[in-house]
Design a protein around this motif. Sequence first.
Motif, PDB file in Angstrom:
ATOM      1  N   TYR A 100       0.850  -1.202   0.000  1.00 12.07           N
ATOM      2  CA  TYR A 100       0.000   0.000   0.000  1.00 12.07           C
ATOM      3  C   TYR A 100       0.876   1.239   0.000  1.00 12.07           C
ATOM      4  O   TYR A 100       1.899   1.282   0.683  1.00 12.07           O
ATOM      5  CB  TYR A 100      -0.890   0.014   1.261  1.00 12.07           C
ATOM      6  N   GLY A 101       0.493   2.238  -0.768  1.00 11.73           N
ATOM      7  CA  GLY A 101       1.216   3.509  -0.804  1.00 11.73           C
ATOM      8  C   GLY A 101       0.244   4.632  -1.102  1.00 11.73           C
ATOM      9  O   GLY A 101      -0.834   4.393  -1.638  1.00 11.73           O
ATOM     10  N   GLU A 102       0.643   5.831  -0.757  1.00 10.37           N
ATOM     11  CA  GLU A 102      -0.269   6.961  -0.957  1.00 10.37           C
ATOM     12  C   GLU A 102       0.491   8.181  -1.471  1.00 10.37           C
ATOM     13  O   GLU A 102       1.574   8.505  -0.984  1.00 10.37           O
ATOM     14  CB  GLU A 102      -0.966   7.319   0.365  1.00 10.37           C
ATOM     15  N   ARG A 139       6.055   9.878  -8.160  1.00  8.16           N
ATOM     16  CA  ARG A 139       6.249   9.291  -9.494  1.00  8.16           C
ATOM     17  C   ARG A 139       6.463   7.775  -9.382  1.00  8.16           C
ATOM     18  O   ARG A 139       5.913   7.001 -10.175  1.00  8.16           O
ATOM     19  CB  ARG A 139       7.447   9.960 -10.166  1.00  8.16           C
ATOM     20  N   GLU A 140       7.259   7.366  -8.397  1.00 13.49           N
ATOM     21  CA  GLU A 140       7.496   5.929  -8.199  1.00 13.49           C
ATOM     22  C   GLU A 140       6.198   5.190  -7.901  1.00 13.49           C
ATOM     23  O   GLU A 140       6.001   4.078  -8.401  1.00 13.49           O
ATOM     24  CB  GLU A 140       8.493   5.705  -7.062  1.00 13.49           C
ATOM     25  N   ASN A 141       5.324   5.778  -7.079  1.00 15.38           N
ATOM     26  CA  ASN A 141       4.039   5.125  -6.804  1.00 15.38           C
ATOM     27  C   ASN A 141       3.215   4.974  -8.083  1.00 15.38           C
ATOM     28  O   ASN A 141       2.649   3.910  -8.343  1.00 15.38           O
ATOM     29  CB  ASN A 141       3.237   5.907  -5.765  1.00 15.38           C
ATOM     30  N   ILE A 142       3.135   6.044  -8.871  1.00 16.07           N
ATOM     31  CA  ILE A 142       2.342   5.999 -10.099  1.00 16.07           C
ATOM     32  C   ILE A 142       2.871   4.933 -11.056  1.00 16.07           C
ATOM     33  O   ILE A 142       2.101   4.216 -11.694  1.00 16.07           O
ATOM     34  CB  ILE A 142       2.324   7.387 -10.782  1.00 16.07           C
ATOM     35  N   LEU A 143       4.188   4.792 -11.132  1.00 16.25           N
ATOM     36  CA  LEU A 143       4.796   3.894 -12.109  1.00 16.25           C
ATOM     37  C   LEU A 143       5.260   2.557 -11.523  1.00 16.25           C
ATOM     38  O   LEU A 143       5.920   1.785 -12.221  1.00 16.25           O
ATOM     39  CB  LEU A 143       5.987   4.596 -12.786  1.00 16.25           C
ATOM     40  N   ILE A 163      -5.889  16.078  -3.054  1.00 17.67           N
ATOM     41  CA  ILE A 163      -5.973  14.780  -3.706  1.00 17.67           C
ATOM     42  C   ILE A 163      -5.233  13.747  -2.870  1.00 17.67           C
ATOM     43  O   ILE A 163      -4.146  14.017  -2.366  1.00 17.67           O
ATOM     44  CB  ILE A 163      -5.329  14.832  -5.106  1.00 17.67           C
ATOM     45  N   ALA A 164      -5.820  12.577  -2.757  1.00 20.94           N
ATOM     46  CA  ALA A 164      -5.142  11.419  -2.175  1.00 20.94           C
ATOM     47  C   ALA A 164      -5.282  10.284  -3.189  1.00 20.94           C
ATOM     48  O   ALA A 164      -6.385   9.969  -3.622  1.00 20.94           O
ATOM     49  CB  ALA A 164      -5.755  11.025  -0.838  1.00 20.94           C
ATOM     50  N   GLU A 165      -4.162   9.731  -3.604  1.00 18.69           N
ATOM     51  CA  GLU A 165      -4.137   8.579  -4.493  1.00 18.69           C
ATOM     52  C   GLU A 165      -3.597   7.419  -3.674  1.00 18.69           C
ATOM     53  O   GLU A 165      -2.442   7.434  -3.268  1.00 18.69           O
ATOM     54  CB  GLU A 165      -3.218   8.836  -5.699  1.00 18.69           C
ATOM     55  N   ASP A 166      -4.448   6.427  -3.417  1.00 12.25           N
ATOM     56  CA  ASP A 166      -4.042   5.282  -2.605  1.00 12.25           C
ATOM     57  C   ASP A 166      -3.820   4.077  -3.509  1.00 12.25           C
ATOM     58  O   ASP A 166      -4.759   3.544  -4.105  1.00 12.25           O
ATOM     59  CB  ASP A 166      -5.101   4.984  -1.544  1.00 12.25           C
ATOM     60  N   PHE A 167      -2.564   3.663  -3.607  1.00 14.54           N
ATOM     61  CA  PHE A 167      -2.158   2.552  -4.460  1.00 14.54           C
ATOM     62  C   PHE A 167      -2.130   1.273  -3.634  1.00 14.54           C
ATOM     63  O   PHE A 167      -1.648   1.279  -2.495  1.00 14.54           O
ATOM     64  CB  PHE A 167      -0.761   2.819  -5.036  1.00 14.54           C
TER      65      PHE A 167
END
Length: 171
Positions: A100-102, A139-143, A163-167
């Motif tokens: 999990y990452g955000e 960037r690392e989370n997105i990719l 914005i919160a993007e939870d990966f």
Amino acid sequence: MTAVLNVILAGLVVTFTFLAPSPQRLPNPIPAIRARLLAHINEHRRAYGLPPLAYDPLAGRAAQEQAQYMEQSGSMGHEDPAGRSPMQRYEDLGGHPALYGENVAYYGDAVTQVDAAWHAVVRLDAMMMAERPPSDGHRENILSPAYRAVGIGIAIGPNGIYIAEDFVTPQ
């Protein structure tokens, strides 16, 4: 916007009130912006030969709670008011993450138009993608090829856009 027109016809004053068309405003632009941001994130991944991320509704709830908290408090961070981490919020909602990452981001100007909100979100995304090592965690989370899904939270209010993007990769 209202315009009033007074017309004199044969000594009689007649008042007309016109409602001028206002710029496009939607009652809740968040779902449309969320869908566009998911597509935008997946375009980045596609450009790097990575599979697209699915949308995880549970991660979306966790991310939305965080985005709303940040907007209401006017602060940006990964911990919520209870001191929970992004992964803890996901687990408290019933999720079982293997990874999990955000990413969190903030745009400080007040935005009232849907198009302006989307352009602000695109700017935030561009800033994340422009990061360079060793300070390129967003960037690392997105990719990251390790993530399988994402949840996106967006809050728009008087304190700006948060914005919160939870990966996540579920177990």
